[in-house]
Design a protein around this motif. Sequence first.
Motif, short mmCIF file in Angstrom:
data_model
loop_
_atom_site.label_atom_id
_atom_site.label_comp_id
_atom_site.label_asym_id
_atom_site.label_seq_id
_atom_site.Cartn_x
_atom_site.Cartn_y
_atom_site.Cartn_z
N ARG A 72 -12.20 65.09 26.86
CA ARG A 72 -12.75 64.99 25.51
C ARG A 72 -11.85 65.80 24.58
N VAL A 73 -11.13 65.08 23.75
CA VAL A 73 -9.99 65.64 23.01
C VAL A 73 -10.34 65.82 21.53
N PHE A 74 -10.07 67.00 21.03
CA PHE A 74 -10.12 67.24 19.58
C PHE A 74 -8.70 67.10 19.08
N LEU A 75 -8.43 66.02 18.36
CA LEU A 75 -7.07 65.69 17.93
C LEU A 75 -6.94 65.98 16.44
N THR A 76 -6.09 66.96 16.09
CA THR A 76 -5.96 67.41 14.70
C THR A 76 -4.52 67.27 14.23
N THR A 77 -3.85 66.22 14.66
CA THR A 77 -2.43 66.04 14.33
C THR A 77 -2.24 65.11 13.13
N GLY A 78 -3.33 64.70 12.48
CA GLY A 78 -3.22 63.80 11.33
C GLY A 78 -3.37 62.35 11.73
N LEU B 267 -11.99 63.02 19.32
CA LEU B 267 -12.52 63.36 18.01
C LEU B 267 -11.32 63.59 17.11
N VAL B 268 -11.14 62.72 16.13
CA VAL B 268 -9.97 62.76 15.26
C VAL B 268 -10.40 63.27 13.89
N ARG B 269 -9.77 64.36 13.46
CA ARG B 269 -10.07 64.89 12.12
C ARG B 269 -8.87 64.65 11.21
N SER B 270 -9.15 64.04 10.07
CA SER B 270 -8.08 63.79 9.11
C SER B 270 -8.67 63.73 7.71
N VAL B 271 -7.81 63.83 6.71
CA VAL B 271 -8.27 63.79 5.32
C VAL B 271 -8.67 62.37 4.94
N PRO C 266 -9.91 74.43 3.80
CA PRO C 266 -10.01 75.34 4.94
C PRO C 266 -11.32 75.21 5.72
N PHE C 267 -11.23 75.53 7.02
CA PHE C 267 -12.36 75.45 7.91
C PHE C 267 -12.77 76.86 8.34
N THR C 268 -14.07 77.03 8.59
CA THR C 268 -14.58 78.34 9.00
C THR C 268 -14.66 78.43 10.52
N LEU C 269 -14.65 79.62 11.03
CA LEU C 269 -14.72 79.82 12.47
C LEU C 269 -16.05 79.35 13.02
N ASP C 270 -17.15 79.64 12.32
CA ASP C 270 -18.47 79.21 12.81
C ASP C 270 -18.54 77.69 12.90
N ALA C 271 -17.99 77.01 11.90
CA ALA C 271 -18.02 75.54 11.92
C ALA C 271 -17.17 74.98 13.05
N GLU C 272 -16.04 75.61 13.34
CA GLU C 272 -15.18 75.15 14.43
C GLU C 272 -15.84 75.40 15.78
N ARG C 273 -16.51 76.51 15.91
CA ARG C 273 -17.25 76.78 17.15
C ARG C 273 -18.31 75.70 17.38
N ASP C 274 -19.07 75.41 16.34
CA ASP C 274 -20.14 74.41 16.45
C ASP C 274 -19.56 73.04 16.79
N LEU C 275 -18.42 72.71 16.19
CA LEU C 275 -17.81 71.41 16.42
C LEU C 275 -17.39 71.25 17.88
N LEU C 276 -16.74 72.26 18.44
CA LEU C 276 -16.32 72.20 19.84
C LEU C 276 -17.51 72.08 20.77
N ARG C 277 -18.56 72.83 20.46
CA ARG C 277 -19.75 72.83 21.32
C ARG C 277 -20.50 71.50 21.20
N HIS C 278 -20.70 71.02 19.98
CA HIS C 278 -21.48 69.80 19.76
C HIS C 278 -20.83 68.59 20.41
N HIS C 279 -19.51 68.52 20.37
CA HIS C 279 -18.80 67.35 20.90
C HIS C 279 -18.28 67.56 22.33
N HIS C 280 -18.62 68.69 22.93
CA HIS C 280 -18.22 68.99 24.31
C HIS C 280 -16.70 68.86 24.48
#
Length: 253
Positions: free
Chosen positions: A129-135, A151-155, A174-188
Amino acid sequence: MHVLILGGTTEARQLAGLLHGTPGLEVTSSLAGRVAGPRLPPGEVRVGGFGGAEGLTVWLREHAVDVLIDATHPFAGTISFNAASAAATAHVPLLALRRPGWAPVEGDSWQEADSLEEAARLLPGLGRRVFLTTGRMGLATFAHLDDLWFLVRSVDAPEPPYPARMEVLLDRGPFTLDAERDLLRHHHIDVLVTKDSGGTATAPKLTAAREAGVPVIVVRRPQTPEGVPVATAPESAAHWVTQRMGRPAVGRP
């Protein structure tokens, strides 16, 4: 004195803000136009390419540019070499504004890759389960990895080809640490892929990955032209520009 900023980055906007309104200084920011609804800097703004190094050379001459600042994204690649070539041909002083890259700290589990292709080869051995943040521009590189979920994050929304098993998250830092923690946990999420963009706006994902024990594939930055002076902060670049005010323009008769 006319300053052209090749921008599109947070640092470019900050630099334009520092220089805008300075007496005797005209500031133009150039955006590539790849992002819909970009955050515009103060001052004059142009959108679109120049037509390579030759086109940029012509633009520098026709618009009487005295100083060129390459404040493009660390992965913009070609434009930095075009800027170096055009500046040399037009005899315009060039400064690169480059944010420092990231460095691993204790507890990080990083693997570095020289390209998106290498990152794609490494992925199957690291997670499912990949969090892909390369655009959104390089998703075709991962399209063949049918056994992985992304999970692909892009503008802006990506266009095919892209991975078949994919969820898109449209967001801008910008992204917050709490939001990034929740994102990783929610999407496994069990593996993160990122480019070494540097800066603080998107760095919290690295901290969240470290805390969660998630391995990270970091794509190294491409090569940049040699011999170009570099500033690592907008304030330093602004000082470099203002120091040049009042000097004879190198490329003018």
